[in-house]
Scaffold this active site. Structure first.
Site, short mmCIF file in Angstrom:
data_model
loop_
_atom_site.label_atom_id
_atom_site.label_comp_id
_atom_site.label_asym_id
_atom_site.label_seq_id
_atom_site.Cartn_x
_atom_site.Cartn_y
_atom_site.Cartn_z
N CYS A 95 -3.61 1.87 -3.19
CA CYS A 95 -4.29 2.29 -1.97
C CYS A 95 -3.45 3.33 -1.25
CB CYS A 95 -4.58 1.10 -1.05
SG CYS A 95 -3.14 0.09 -0.68
N CYS A 152 0.82 -1.21 0.00
CA CYS A 152 0.00 0.00 0.00
C CYS A 152 0.86 1.26 0.00
CB CYS A 152 -0.88 -0.01 1.25
SG CYS A 152 -2.61 0.25 0.88
#
Length: 278
Positions: free
Chosen positions: A193, A112
């Site tokens: 993300c 992420c």
């Protein structure tokens, strides 16, 4: 044989000349037909020599040395799935589904917040990612395997076409090289993300190009709640040609707003300033 060239000298030479001309003409016609309707009929360069060997060697290097954490990946299965995706198929009829098996073996996901996207700034984006220990698409396993390579096959043949492959502008957009990068880019964007980055070329009049891979595929596939940081970087010693307030960046923001993606933009940075700041 010497006797044949005395009373029948003219006939002998005429027959010989006839077969010589026929042979040359037939050969020329054959070459012409091969060049324009055979393996050399496409406008793009042919498949990279030793394609399978390069794929296997790159996969071994990546999984054993570059990112040992991916050592569990089966390089032989990945190579076979790569070949099965396009070999023996019409090189202008590629579909995303053709690459499903390959991408399932090595999805282009990264931790992420580590994604770096780029458009017309490949070298700079790679340098930025390397310094910050982030990852571009070409730093994923499949991106690393395919970077800089070309490939296509021919219907009914188990061989690669080393003579020519379709050019996306002059022949077809649905060729196996273009579709590969589109589906890989789509998956890369969908997996993003937290905060991710894109490096754009501020020396261009339109730093954001809606027809680029980032514009067509990646930006429209970012998930809601992701935050995108755009960096407009211009060539050292040259004034910028676009800015965060320019029409191209406003177009990018409009696309992101439609997907509920947060957006920040930084501009007026030279290449050296950008790398130092990063």
């Amino acid at each position: 044989m010497a006797d044949c060239c005395t009373p029948r000298k003219k006939l002998c030479w005429c027959v010989l000349l006839f077969f010589l001309v026929a042979g040359i003409t037939g050969g020329a016609i054959g070459i012409y037909k091969w060049h324009y309707s055979g393996l050399n009929r496409w406008h793009g360069a042919g498949s990279t020599a030793d394609f399978q060997k390069i794929i296997q060697e790159r996969c071994d290097t990546y999984t054993q040395t570059i990112r040992p954490g991916s050592r569990s990946r089966n390089c032989q299965a990945i190579r076979q799935a790569f070949m099965s995706a396009f070999i023996s198929k019409d090189p202008c009829k590629a579909t995303k589904e053709d690459y499903n098996s390959l991408i399932n073996l090595a999805p282009p996901t990264v931790p992420c917040g580590q994604q770096v996207f780029w458009s017309k700034t490949k070298e700079l984006a790679h340098e930025y990612a390397k310094r910050r220990r982030l990852m571009t698409l070409e730093d994923t396993l499949l991106g690393y395997l395919a970077d800089g390579l070309r490939w296509c096959g021919e219907p009914g043949s188990s061989d690669l076409n080393i003579w020519s492959c379709p050019d996306w502008r002059k022949d077809c957009r649905t060729n196996y090289l273009s579709v590969f990068w589109e589906v890989l880019s789509e998956r890369f964007a969908e997996s993003a993300c937290n905060t991710v980055r894109v490096v754009l070329n501020g020396s261009l009049e339109n730093a954001f190009d809606s027809m680029s891979t980032f514009g067509r595929v990646e930006a429209p596939n970012l998930r809601p709640q992701v935050e995108l940081e755009a960096w407009l970087v211009h060539d050292t010693g040259k004034p910028p040609s676009d800015s965060c307030s320019g029409s191209s960046i406003r177009k990018l923001k409009s696309i992101l707003d439609g997907r509920n993606v947060k957006f920040r933009c930084m501009d007026n940075l030279s290449r050296d300033q950008f790398l130092q700041r990063s």
